[in-house]
Write a protein that holds these residues in place. Structure first.
Motif, PDB file in Angstrom:
ATOM      1  N   THR A   1     -15.003  22.021  10.875  1.00  0.00           N
ATOM      2  CA  THR A   1     -13.524  22.665  10.952  1.00  0.00           C
ATOM      3  C   THR A   1     -12.444  21.624  11.070  1.00  0.00           C
ATOM      4  O   THR A   1     -11.348  21.814  10.560  1.00  0.00           O
ATOM      5  CB  THR A   1     -13.400  23.650  12.298  1.00  0.00           C
ATOM      6  N   LEU A   2     -12.648  20.605  12.192  1.00  0.00           N
ATOM      7  CA  LEU A   2     -11.789  19.434  12.280  1.00  0.00           C
ATOM      8  C   LEU A   2     -11.412  18.855  10.853  1.00  0.00           C
ATOM      9  O   LEU A   2     -10.508  18.354  10.590  1.00  0.00           O
ATOM     10  CB  LEU A   2     -12.121  18.523  13.428  1.00  0.00           C
ATOM     11  N   THR A   3     -12.706  18.470  10.237  1.00  0.00           N
ATOM     12  CA  THR A   3     -12.477  17.735   8.903  1.00  0.00           C
ATOM     13  C   THR A   3     -11.659  18.319   8.140  1.00  0.00           C
ATOM     14  O   THR A   3     -11.052  17.976   7.386  1.00  0.00           O
ATOM     15  CB  THR A   3     -14.045  17.254   8.616  1.00  0.00           C
ATOM     16  N   ALA A   4     -11.866  19.747   7.763  1.00  0.00           N
ATOM     17  CA  ALA A   4     -11.088  20.525   6.916  1.00  0.00           C
ATOM     18  C   ALA A   4      -9.575  20.815   7.314  1.00  0.00           C
ATOM     19  O   ALA A   4      -8.787  20.333   6.416  1.00  0.00           O
ATOM     20  CB  ALA A   4     -11.691  22.227   7.078  1.00  0.00           C
ATOM     21  N   ILE A   5      -9.471  20.464   8.633  1.00  0.00           N
ATOM     22  CA  ILE A   5      -7.990  20.495   9.051  1.00  0.00           C
ATOM     23  C   ILE A   5      -7.368  19.075   8.560  1.00  0.00           C
ATOM     24  O   ILE A   5      -6.442  19.001   8.234  1.00  0.00           O
ATOM     25  CB  ILE A   5      -7.745  20.621  10.515  1.00  0.00           C
TER      26      ILE A   5
ATOM     27  N   ALA B   1     -14.405  26.032   3.121  1.00  0.00           N
ATOM     28  CA  ALA B   1     -15.030  26.277   1.976  1.00  0.00           C
ATOM     29  C   ALA B   1     -15.068  25.491   0.727  1.00  0.00           C
ATOM     30  O   ALA B   1     -15.604  25.217  -0.169  1.00  0.00           O
ATOM     31  CB  ALA B   1     -14.894  27.841   1.473  1.00  0.00           C
ATOM     32  N   ASP B   2     -13.639  24.889   0.830  1.00  0.00           N
ATOM     33  CA  ASP B   2     -13.491  23.798  -0.209  1.00  0.00           C
ATOM     34  C   ASP B   2     -13.685  22.344  -0.003  1.00  0.00           C
ATOM     35  O   ASP B   2     -13.446  21.453  -0.777  1.00  0.00           O
ATOM     36  CB  ASP B   2     -12.031  23.777  -0.831  1.00  0.00           C
ATOM     37  N   CYS B   3     -14.353  22.022   1.236  1.00  0.00           N
ATOM     38  CA  CYS B   3     -14.614  20.634   1.556  1.00  0.00           C
ATOM     39  C   CYS B   3     -15.797  20.094   1.173  1.00  0.00           C
ATOM     40  O   CYS B   3     -15.918  18.820   0.990  1.00  0.00           O
ATOM     41  CB  CYS B   3     -14.602  20.796   3.170  1.00  0.00           C
ATOM     42  N   GLY B   4     -16.796  20.836   0.750  1.00  0.00           N
ATOM     43  CA  GLY B   4     -17.984  20.373   0.074  1.00  0.00           C
ATOM     44  C   GLY B   4     -18.453  18.880   0.636  1.00  0.00           C
ATOM     45  O   GLY B   4     -18.900  18.977   1.837  1.00  0.00           O
TER      46      GLY B   4
END
Length: 129
Positions: A84-88, A95-98
């Motif tokens: 979650t922190l990586t996505a932020i 879902a788009d971080c792959g």
């Protein structure tokens, strides 16, 4: 200078061997026997090939290898938070971080016995007095 400091090269798997060798030699020139090359084993399918590359790099540069863990969380159970922190940080939906997300939950603090199963004793001892 920094006479009491240690230096650790964190090589990137995507860098070519010539780049890694130049980096290792540069580190050795500045830090001498206080320089090491990090070996980060996260139980990936390519760990054996990576170790072979690092052994060759160490031999070519004269810089010894040292165990490192690329620790990003205290416990494996925190991987959803890390994702979650990586996505932020990336400003993208989770879902788009792959492939931008860590491959597995191995970037956590691991016990000494677990590390002893993954790393050579001399890599674990490097820098420890």
């Amino acid at each position: 200078g920094l006479p009491d400091s240690l230096a650790l090269l964190l090589p990137k798997r995507e860098d070519d061997d010539a780049t890694l060798l130049a980096q290792a030699r540069s580190l050795a020139a500045r830090f001498g026997d206080r320089a090491s090359i990090a070996v980060e084993l996260l139980r990936g399918a390519d760990d054996a090939a990576w170790v072979d590359r690092l052994l060759a790099l160490s031999a070519a540069s004269g810089v010894p290898l040292a165990a490192a863990g690329d620790v990003r969380m205290h416990a494996r159970s925190r991987k959803p938070l890390l994702d979650t922190l990586t996505a932020i940080r990336l400003k993208r939906p989770l879902a788009d971080c792959g492939l931008a997300l860590p491959r597995n939950g191995e970037q956590h603090l691991r016990s000494r016995p677990t590390l002893a199963q993954l790393y050579r004793p001399e890599w674990l001892a490097r820098g420890v007095e």
